[in-house]
Design an enzyme around this catalytic site. Structure first.
Site: not given
Ligand code: CO8
Length: 260
Positions: A66, A111, A134
């Site tokens: 992301a 992502g 993450e």
């Protein structure tokens, strides 16, 4: 439809979608997620398209996650909303009803790995790295990574990747069952297209039902999965392609499938 952050090409029965923000290693910002949603709705509706390849632009990345610039601005409710938005688009890909092949040409992180895991098959170029980093940003995977990774590689290995946040190489990803094949980098797209064309030539309804039986069966009990399989098998028996496939075998000739 005009896109700024993705490219969509169609050749015969195969479509290729390329995430195209190489300057940020193809990071998924909101607009890219929305463009992917539009593109996959359109590809789902296009009967001429029988298989899709998903890849990233440039030499370095499939998708490096992301967009961390956008992520840094999200408050709690926006975080929930963005995670749900991404999850919905990945579910659209997973339930497309036609095979989607991730051609992992470089980093597939966060992502990006989640996007690849929503595809049905994954080909990785030698030398690529994948991971769920993450945790190093103070968050957890939000586009389905905690769920699909554990289903693909098992709970212990998924937790190792999600808690450790380390990158693993293509060989290790293959050993874990996270990618189907590892191929030479300069042969990746050729091999992905060959696989896509092979699958595009299979009877389309049987392909759709096989995807549904395996995917939905995995989310249910064995008894429910077997029930679903039997129903979908019955639907296959009503298709012109079943008559053609079995007839061709008995007549000792190659089948000519119509997709009906
Ligand atoms: N987002 C935004 N920009 C990025 C991203 C990213 N994910 N990844 C790379 N970039 C940018 C860099 O900032 C850099 O920009 P600039 O040239 O302006 O400085 C450019 O791309 C090139 O990157 P690097 O210079 O860092 O390239 P390196 O070869 O040195 O390193 C790496 C490559 C290792 C891939 C490194 O870029 C990296 O670690 N990237 C981030 C990877 C990451 O942490 N991904 C996870 C993101 S979080 C996530 O995916 C959560 C998904 C669920 C969200 C749910 C929503 C709530």
């Amino acid at each position: 439809m005009e896109y700024s952050n993705i490219l969509v090409e169609k050749t015969a029965s195969l479509a290729t979608v390329t995430v195209n923000r190489p300057q940020v290693l193809n990071a998924l910002n909101r607009q890219t997620i929305e463009e992917l949603e539009c593109a996959f709705y359109e590809l789902r509706a296009d009967e001429a398209v029988r298989a899709v390849i998903l890849t990233g632009a440039g030499p370095k990345a499939f998708v490096a996650g992301a967009d961390i610039k956008e992520l840094s601005q999200l408050d709690a409710s926006q975080g929930v909303e963005f995670a749900r938005r991404g999850q919905a688009v990945l579910e659209l890909i997973e339930n497309l009803g036609k095979p989607v092949i991730a051609a992992i040409n470089g980093y597939a992180l966060g992502g990006g790995l989640e996007l690849a895991m929503a595809c049905h098959l994954r080909l990785a170029a030698e030398g690529i790295k994948v991971g769920q980093p993450e945790i190093n940003l103070g968050v957890i995977p939000g586009f389905g990574g905690t769920q699909r990774l554990a289903r693909l590689v098992g709970e212990g290995r998924a937790l190792e990747l999600v808690l450790g946040g380390d990158q693993i190489d293509a060989a290790e990803a293959h050993r874990l069952g996270l990618v189907n094949q590892v191929v030479a980098a300069d042969k990746l797209m050729e091999q992905a297209r060959a696989l896509g064309e092979k699958l595009a030539g299979k009877p389309a309804l049987a392909v759709r039902y096989a995807l549904e039986a395996v995917h939905h069966g995995l989310q249910s009990s064995l008894a429910e999965g077997l029930n679903l399989e039997a129903k979908l098998f019955g639907l296959c028996c009503a298709t012109a392609d079943k008559a053609e496939g079995t007839g061709a075998f008995l007549e000792k000739r190659r089948p000519r499938f119509s997709g009906r």
